[in-house]
Design a protein around this motif. Sequence first.
Motif, PDB file in Angstrom:
ATOM      1  N   VAL A  37       0.838  -1.187   0.000  1.00 18.29           N
ATOM      2  CA  VAL A  37       0.000   0.000   0.000  1.00 18.29           C
ATOM      3  C   VAL A  37       0.882   1.250   0.000  1.00 18.29           C
ATOM      4  O   VAL A  37       1.818   1.359   0.783  1.00 18.29           O
ATOM      5  N   ARG A 126      -3.833 -10.218   4.236  1.00 23.50           N
ATOM      6  CA  ARG A 126      -4.422  -8.895   4.003  1.00 23.50           C
ATOM      7  C   ARG A 126      -5.789  -8.718   4.669  1.00 23.50           C
ATOM      8  O   ARG A 126      -6.021  -7.719   5.345  1.00 23.50           O
ATOM      9  N   GLU A 143      -8.525   4.297   8.110  1.00 17.10           N
ATOM     10  CA  GLU A 143      -7.949   4.766   6.846  1.00 17.10           C
ATOM     11  C   GLU A 143      -7.040   3.684   6.259  1.00 17.10           C
ATOM     12  O   GLU A 143      -7.024   3.471   5.045  1.00 17.10           O
ATOM     13  N   ARG A 144      -6.309   2.989   7.082  1.00 19.29           N
ATOM     14  CA  ARG A 144      -5.458   1.889   6.598  1.00 19.29           C
ATOM     15  C   ARG A 144      -6.296   0.768   6.007  1.00 19.29           C
ATOM     16  O   ARG A 144      -5.912   0.158   4.998  1.00 19.29           O
ATOM     17  N   ARG A 146      -9.152   1.193   4.517  1.00 20.05           N
ATOM     18  CA  ARG A 146      -9.581   1.711   3.222  1.00 20.05           C
ATOM     19  C   ARG A 146      -8.467   1.570   2.185  1.00 20.05           C
ATOM     20  O   ARG A 146      -8.691   1.129   1.066  1.00 20.05           O
ATOM     21  N   LEU A 147      -7.243   1.894   2.586  1.00 16.52           N
ATOM     22  CA  LEU A 147      -6.114   1.797   1.668  1.00 16.52           C
ATOM     23  C   LEU A 147      -5.825   0.331   1.282  1.00 16.52           C
ATOM     24  O   LEU A 147      -5.470   0.039   0.134  1.00 16.52           O
ATOM     25  N   ALA A 149      -7.994  -1.960   0.949  1.00 17.32           N
ATOM     26  CA  ALA A 149      -9.055  -2.400   0.042  1.00 17.32           C
ATOM     27  C   ALA A 149      -8.911  -1.792  -1.351  1.00 17.32           C
ATOM     28  O   ALA A 149      -9.540  -2.273  -2.293  1.00 17.32           O
ATOM     29  N   SER A 150      -8.103  -0.754  -1.495  1.00 18.44           N
ATOM     30  CA  SER A 150      -7.969  -0.066  -2.788  1.00 18.44           C
ATOM     31  C   SER A 150      -7.216  -0.899  -3.804  1.00 18.44           C
ATOM     32  O   SER A 150      -6.340  -1.633  -3.513  1.00 18.44           O
TER      33      SER A 150
END
Length: 150
Positions: A37, A126, A143-144, A146-147, A149-150
């Motif tokens: 990430v 993950r 926020e981590r 979310r990142l 999952a990106s």
Amino acid sequence: MLAPDLRKSLVMVAEAMRDARDPWWVISSAAVALHGVTPIEVGDVDVVMSVGDARRLMDALGITPIEDGASSLFRSTLFGRWETPPLVVEIMAGFHVETAGKWTEVLPSMRVPLLVEGAVVFVPEREELAGMLRLFGRPKDLERVRLLAS
């Protein structure tokens, strides 16, 4: 690409953990970075391990356990900070997070080995890492997630 200080710190962790008897994992922001990430800010390296391995590691490295390592959200049976690497390494054994008024142990079950400059570093899978971060529940952890999952 991992920042140079993070790479060096992770290699030092892998070398220090070479004789570990039980599974261990790098978690939190460093694990998110190891999953590829970017961008991700890593201020320290959090390592979760067994109490026995933590005792042996802290003795070998000359680390004095910290009695007041607990916070209102986290606590560990054994906690210490290794300040020799470029990034501080937080050693946590018997690691728990407070959720809904009770303490929940945080101990991953899946180990993903990743190479950092030829050294093997273990992180949670993950999805398991995302679940841990959700359990922590702080804005930076969400926020981590979310990142990841990106």
